[in-house]
Design an enzyme around this catalytic site. Structure first.
Site, PDB file in Angstrom:
ATOM      1  CE  LYS B  76      -0.122  43.355  11.639  1.00 28.69           C
ATOM      2  NZ  LYS B  76       0.581  43.850  12.861  1.00 28.69           N
ATOM      3  CB  SER B 157       0.270  47.780  12.738  1.00 18.99           C
ATOM      4  OG  SER B 157       0.758  46.596  13.326  1.00 18.99           O
ATOM      5  CB  SER B 181       0.960  46.386  16.384  1.00 18.13           C
ATOM      6  OG  SER B 181       1.483  47.597  15.875  1.00 18.13           O
TER       7      SER B 181
END
Ligand SMILES: [Mg+2]
Ligand SMILES: [Zn+2]
Lengths: 492, 489, 95
Positions: B76, B157, B181
């Site tokens: 990420k 997210s 998330s």
């Protein structure tokens, strides 16, 4: 010196004004090698941005880790100020934007400071025991120092050096207990002395390791507190006193001119000796303090506090009382304890077995006189406490008169030799041989028959003349007491 | 040889150890898959050479490398990766190349893993649909059944992370979870994702959103793969003051689908209106599966659950408003304005660098901390947070695990949810565990009537990731969820 | 409590985010929506409840005082938009 008995007043058109002063002293914890929350070095004067870690530069994802020694030094300092140590404290974020503050917030302590209420006793006039005054400490919290901004390097840019960013500070907040520049000056000097004794801060105001925010307000005696202004980062005792003086006058003139004092942050301009509003931070502050979620509450156990307490040295007040108990005059005692280096030197002198009273007088007059002449700090003294002890020993056992001792001391300062050696080498030993002195006394009397007549007919002032003649004849080495005795005896 | 990109991490590991294929072959297969799937916009940076280098290093060990030798992963974009763009999906960090590596990714590299690239995400992890990313939204590999080709969100997210695993672009990825998330995107894309106990994974080198909530965790196809990855990612880190100084259990070795003696709590308050029947139906099936695995099912109460979201939307923005103050155009990232001085530069840089949602949250956070409002909002929220934590403590007196749906809906279309509040509601089931710092994971349970994946959510006690993983495994075995998104890209 | 455009302007100023009047006009109702929603917390009885201080309660560790970092000016300044002579450079600050 200000007479503590007469309160300090500003004389205005509408009468006398009382000045109310509180100080927030920022003292860098110079005892630690690394910063409060990072492992970067703290030494003063390094190349720009070389003592900066990724944490100090607030790189994305960097996190603070608390330096235990900073906490230990702040706790010891609190203990030295008879302050309450809070076993549970916490760090908060003080949020504001400024170029010297990389994180956009300063990690400080608002809600739960490490150290609570304490007190310092100051002598407003060190010659006057009666001028003692207690100044309350409200709190001491630990926080990060900011970086340095330079405006004069470039026409359109300001430069930022983050070497200082993140260095540990103790903010020592006093109560608004001071009423004159002299009191404030005495308070800062005393605080500085205590910090240097404890060793947490070197108190070097020139290098900025100690700075004061000066809160000043004025009021008619007995009336409500007026609105205060805060003049930031004042970096000498003299300036602190000057700021109070000029800021108090400014406020009086403002109020008497029908104006009102705004609660604001100001800057001191030493060249013009005026304070002015700090424009870069003019918009009303809203620091949005909240507990720093990157850190946990700080809990200290008994063992930690015990170690801090046990590691405290003898402090100025204690030392002063000990010296006075040895018969040293209060004035000498306060001069000799005013700074940790002087006290250290003097304690070493006492350890040689020197008689305290004489040693104190000699140090305060002879040694300090010499050091001032050569403008040296006590640490740089060419004469060691051991050598001084030897010299005072020779005075004590009558080998040297006061005058001879002064001569020997001069030689010691130049040559670094020991006192005894100098006495031998230059035969500076004083003569107490009554016979030898008698012979000279007789010669002087014989040689000055006329003067003897005048003396006998009542011209007592001539006695000194005879003493001088004898001393001259004996190269200043005669024991003055015996000379006096013999002359009195012979002149009748 | 079977399609390497269809294998799980456990299968890849075994295949590599038994030399059925080389790590280079694996890396090449995934590098190709990544390039072929650019339509999904899952990656912000592709680093094929990094994956190949790690693969060659693994091959050189002849199958005796670290726990993840030769396993290529997606990272990420919130994790600092040395020398590789790290932007948190934000324009304000455009071009930022840190000289440092986050502790979590460093742990993965030490274990022999390679990096396929940086994964797209909601800007600063603020979002539940990946639409707030400066790189544009990630397109979910999933589509509604019946030939619809409406672009769906993978959730957020960690949307790029979830899409990458679901589309077979990486066998496993890192994600971060502040209020759901990891779990919500895992549910939206039919994969597994776990958020460990707060403090298990070091936050050092992860761009901060809300420090008291942020936790890293893995997303992967299976529960076992999650255990394998988490075991490497987790661990005490003296560089993070909130890191837990506790040994990392052998989660994978101790995996067990036998739940005899375990009590599973079903929170009354999670039965909320407006939740589709499919989701409540799956929840009921989940309960049966756990019973079938030997668990006793009990009803519990988490009375303050309904206040979790508003509490979260005070605390997270407040912390974010302060954490994001460092993006000021001085030391890194973009710089704008400045003609009329420093403040002008700050304001112009932040106006240009932050997107609308980030600005919105900074504004909320600044407001709730500002003079006169601090106690009414922030202090109040921290008190309610204490009550929510207490709710869980009391619930765990009568149970060992809690089962709920992961999200109140299946994946929705990109651009469909425009009202911020409606978007926030996505995390209604996920946020309570975040506020209490508890381990929680999402496991796929089935498809809704539109053919979209739905997830089941398991919450465990502090430090008890093992029970969470065990329950996940029990569900995984019984759900038999083998659906994969049909390749259209 | 609800915010008017002046307050929104003030918050934007505190947060150092430049906003046009149009943006502020548009943002005010959005913020009021969210604030109105989070204010439901007011109905929770929190008498005698301590605000949460640590998510997982562990004690703060103390670091040893050793220099382990710094002397990495190049790393620290590598990404700086404005750097001159080893300093970060910003538009002139008038104090
Ligand atoms: Mg101050
Ligand atoms: Zn301060």
């Amino acid at each position: 010196m200000a007479d503590a008995a007469v309160p300090y007043r500003i004389k205005g058109a509408t009468g006398e004004w009382e000045v109310v002063i509180g100080l927030e002293v920022h003292a860098q914890i110079t005892a630690t090698a690394s910063k409060l929350f990072s492992g970067a070095a703290t030494a003063f004067g390094a190349e720009p941005n070389t003592q900066v870690s990724l944490i100090d530069a607030a790189m994305p994802g960097m996190l603070p880790v608390l330096n235990g020694e900073c906490i230990r030094q702040a706790v010891r300092t609190g203990m030295a100020l008879d302050a309450k140590i809070n076993r549970w404290s916490r760090f908060d974020r003080k949020n504001y934007f400024y170029a010297d503050l990389p994180q956009g917030y300063q990690i400080s302590q608002l809600f739960h400071p490490l150290v609570g209420e304490g007190e310092v006793e100051v002598l407003v006039d060190e010659k006057d025991e009666g001028s003692a005054k207690r100044i309350g400490i409200e709190r001491i919290h630990v926080e990060q120092d900011a970086g340095k901004l330079m405006h004069d390097q470039h026409a359109t840019s300001s430069y930022i050096d983050l070497n200082r960013a993140g260095v540990a500070l103790m903010e020592i907040v006093s109560r608004p207990d001071m009423r004159s520049p002299a009191e404030a000056g005495a308070y800062v000097r005393k605080l500085r002395a205590i910090l240097r004794y404890v060793g947490s801060c070197d108190g070097n105001m020139e290098e900025g390791s100690m700075r004061a925010d000066v809160n000043v307000s004025v009021r008619k005696p007995g009336e409500e507190l007026g609105t205060r202004t805060e003049t930031k980062n004042v970096n000498s005792v003299r300036f602190v006193m000057a700021v109070i003086e000029t800021e108090a006058r400014r406020q009086v003139e403002l109020i008497e001119g029908g104006g009102i004092v705004a609660q604001e942050t100001r800057l001191y301009d030493p060249d013009k000796n005026v304070t002015r509003t700090l424009r870069s931070k003019e918009d009303a502050h809203d620091y949005r303090y909240f507990p720093d979620p990157d850190l946990l509450p700080l809990e200290l156990d008994e063992a930690f506090l015990d170690e801090c307490r046990a590691s405290l040295p003898e402090l100025p007040d204690g030392k002063r009382k000990r010296y006075e108990a040895h018969g040293i005059t209060p004035y000498n005692a306060s001069v000799l304890t005013a700074d940790v280096d002087i006290a250290g030197w003097f304690d070493a002198l006492l350890e040689t077995g020197a008689e305290p009273k004489a040693a104190a007088n000699w140090t305060a007059s002879e040694l300090f006189g010499a050091l001032n002449r050569m403008n040296l700090a006590v640490g740089q003294s060419p004469v060691t406490p051991a050598q001084a002890g030897e010299l005072l020993g020779l005075v004590g056992d009558g080998t040297l008169s006061g005058t001879l001792a002064k001569q020997v001391f001069e030689v010691m300062l130049e040559s670094g030799q020991g006192a005894a050696a100098i006495v031998e080498e230059r035969a500076l030993r004083q003569t107490s041989d009554a016979g030898a002195i008698d012979d000279i006394v007789d010669q002087v009397i014989a040689a000055n028959g006329d003067k003897v007549e005048q003396y006998k007919s009542g011209k007592d002032a001539l006695f000194g003349f005879f003493v001088g003649q004898v001393m001259k004849a004996m190269g200043g080495k005669a024991n003055p007491k015996i000379v006096n005795d013999r002359l009195r005896a012979k002149l009748g | 040889m079977s399609d390497l990109t269809a294998l799980t991490i456990a299968q890849l590991r075994d295949g590599l150890r038994s030399r059925q294929f080389s790590a280079r072959e694996v890396a090449e297969a995934y590098n190709q898959a990544v390039v072929a799937a650019r339509a999904l916009n899952a990656f912000t940076v592709e680093t094929p050479e990094d994956a190949l280098a790690a693969a060659d290093a693994a091959d050189a060990t002849n199958g005796n490398g670290g726990a993840l030798a030769g396993i290529p992963l997606g990272i990420k974009d919130l994790f600092a990766t040395s020398g590789v763009d790290t932007t948190a999906g934000s324009r304000i960090l455009a071009g930022f190349k840190p000289a440092y590596e986050s502790t979590v990714t460093a742990n993965l590299r030490k274990a022999g893993a390679g990096m396929l690239g940086k994964l797209n995400m909601d800007e600063f992890a603020m979002g539940s649909s990946n639409e707030t990313s400066a790189y544009g939204p990630v397109i979910s590999p999933w589509r509604r059944s019946g030939g619809s080709n409406a672009a769906l969100t993978p959730g957020g997210s960690s949307g790029g992370s979830a899409a990458a695993v679901a589309a077979g672009l990486a066998p496993g990825v890192t994600g971060t979870d502040t209020g759901g998330s990891i779990r919500q995107p895992a549910a939206f894309t039919g994969i597994c994702g776990i958020k460990p106990t707060y403090g298990r994974c070091s936050r050092w080198g992860i761009v901060s959103f809300a420090s008291s909530l942020d936790q890293a965790g893995p997303l992967a196809q299976t529960v076992r793969d999650c255990a394998i990855l988490l075991e490497v990612m987790a661990g005490f880190d003296p560089k993070d003051s909130t890191s837990l100084d506790a040994p990392v259990p052998r989660w994978e070795a101790d995996l067990s689908c036998d739940l005899k003696g375990k009590r599973v709590g079903i929170p009354r308050e999670y039965r909320i209106d407006g939740v589709p029947a499919d989701i409540n139906g799956l929840w009921d099936r989940g309960i049966e599966w756990l019973r079938d695995a030997g668990a006793e099912v009990v009803e519990i109460s988490l009375p303050h659950t309904r206040y979790a979201l508003p509490t979260y939307y005070i605390i997270a923005p407040a912390e974010a408003s302060s954490n994001l103050a460092r993006y000021d155009g001085v030391r890194y990232g973009i710089r704008e304005g400045g003609e009329s001085g420093l403040d002008d530069m700050y304001a112009a840089t932040r106006a240009a660098g932050f997107g609308d949602e980030v600005k919105r949250r900074i504004m909320i956070g600044t407001y709730v901390l500002s003079a006169g409002f601090y106690d009414a909002y922030f202090t109040k929220a921290q008190k309610v947070r204490s009550l929510i934590k207490r709710d869980f403590a009391q619930a765990f007196e009568s149970c060992d695990l809690i089962l709920t749906p992961t999200a109140p809906s299946a994946a929705f279309g990109i651009g469909e949810t425009t009202d911020p509040l409606a978007m926030y509601l996505n995390d209604v089931f996920a946020v309570p565990a975040s506020l209490a710092g508890l381990p929680a994971m999402s496991v796929p349970g089935g498809l809704d009537e539109q053919g979209l994946p739905l997830g089941l959510h398991i919450i465990g006690r502090e430090m008890d990731e093992q029970s969470v993983l065990d329950a996940g495994l029990a569900i995984e075995e019984r759900a038999g969820f083998t659906h994969r998104a049909e390749k259209w890209w | 409590m609800s915010v008017n455009t002046d307050q929104v302007r003030h918050i934007a100023r505190l947060a150092r985010i430049k906003m046009s009047d149009a943006e502020i006009e548009a943002l005010a109702p959005e913020l009021n929506n969210i604030l109105g929603w989070i204010e439901q917390l007011a109905e929770v009885n929190t008498d005698g409840v301590e605000p949460l201080t640590a998510v997982i309660d562990t004690k703060l560790r103390l670091r040893d005082d050793v220099v382990t970092d710094g002397n990495i000016r190049d790393e620290v300044m590598a990404n700086a938009p404005g750097a001159e002579h080893g300093f970060f450079a910003v538009p002139k600050v008038i104090e």
